[in-house]
Design an enzyme around this catalytic site. Structure first.
Site: not given
Ligand code: GLN
Length: 238
Positions: A92, A194
C-alpha cells in the site's frame, strides 16, 4: 547453514492494519522450511542495512508515507538493495512510495524512491474492503498458482510503466484501479493487499523466501490458514 536476513523497514511509520505481521509470517514460513532467519528492525533515523536479503515495507497514513519516502531517498540503501537483486516487498503506502510519485495529504504529487516505474494519483473514491486477485501466471519467476486474498484501504490509483508487470488481475475489489492489482519488476513486489498479506497468502511468502535461498520450497499447507483463506474468499466470491 545460511540465514535469510529480513529488514523490517520503518514499521512505526509504515505498519498500518497489522502489516507488521508480514515479517512474522515470513519468519514462520521460513522456520517451517527449516530455514534460519534474522530480523533487522530498521527504525526511522537508522541507516538501512546494506546486506539484508529481503526488505519489507507496510502501509501508512499520507504524512507518514511522505516522511518515509524522503528518508528512504536520502538513505539510498533500498535503491541499492533492489539494484543488487535483493527482494523488496511493499504494501500500500510502501508500494506507492517505491514509484515515481504519489499524492501527499493535500493531493499534491510527492516524490517516491523511484525503484518501480509506477505513478500513483487519487482514485475517484477511496477503496475499502476485501480484495481478491488472480496471480499473474505469465511471470514464471513469480510462479504463483493460488488466488491472492486480503483487504484494501487506500485512495491511490497506481499506473504501471512499460517495464512493470501486474502482480495479479482483480476478481473483487479495486487494486491498482485499472483491473490489475500490484506490481512486480524483477524481485520487487508491491501490492495493495493487507491482511497481513503474507499470513493470508503463504505461497507468496514462500516465493519471496525461495528467491533468497535460490531453490523452490516444498508445498506446506497449514489447515488453519487454508480455512481462513476459504472463509475470506467466500465472502467476496460467493
Ligand atoms: N496513504 C495511501 C492511500 O491512502 C496509502 C494508504 C495505506 O497504506 N493503507 O492511498
Amino acid at each position: 547453514m545460511s540465514v535469510v536476513r529480513i529488514a523490517s523497514v520503518y514499521a512505526s511509520l509504515l505498519g498500518t492494519y497489522g502489516d507488521g505481521g508480514n515479517v512474522a509470517a515470513l519468519v514462520h514460513r521460513a522456520l517451517l522450511h527449516d530455514i534460519h532467519v534474522e530480523v533487522i528492525d530498521v527504525t526511522p533515523g537508522l541507516v538501512l542495512p546494506r546486506q539484508a536479503d529481503l526488505y519489507v515495507l507496510g502501509g501508512g497514513e499520507d504524512t507518514a508515507q511522505v516522511a518515509a519516502a524522503n528518508a528512504l531517498r536520502t538513505d539510498g540503501g533500498l535503491t541499492d538493495a533492489a539494484n543488487r537483486g535483493a527482494v523488496v516487498f511493499a504494501i500500500c503506502a510502501g508500494y506507492q512510495l517505491l514509484g515515481e510519485h504519489f499524492p501527499d495529504a493535500t493531493g499534491k504529487p510527492a516524490p517516491g524512491v523511484g525503484i518501480l516505474d509506477i505513478t500513483t494519483n487519487r482514485l475517484p473514491k477511496r477503496a475499502v474492503g476485501e480484495l481478491a486477485a488472480i496471480p499473474n501466471e505469465v511471470n514464471r519467476e513469480l510462479g504463483l498458482t493460488q488466488i491472492l486474498t486480503g483487504y484494501e484501504n487506500h485512495a491511490g490509483a497506481t499506473h504501471r510503466g512499460s517495464g512493470v508487470e501486474a502482480l495479479a488481475t482483480v476478481r473483487a475489489g479495486t487494486g491498482n484501479g485499472d483491473g490489475t492489482e500490484g506490481s512486480v519488476s524483477g524481485r520487487t513486489i508491491g501490492t495493495y493487499l493487507h491482511g497481513p498479506c503474507l499470513a493470508r497468502n503463504p505461497e507468496l511468502a514462500d516465493r519471496l523466501i525461495s528467491w533468497v535461498v535460490g531453490r523452490d520450497l516444498p508445498t506446506i499447507t497449514e489447515p488453519e490458514v487454508e480455512a481462513l483463506r476459504q472463509e475470506r474468499l467466500k465472502v467476496v466470491l460467493g
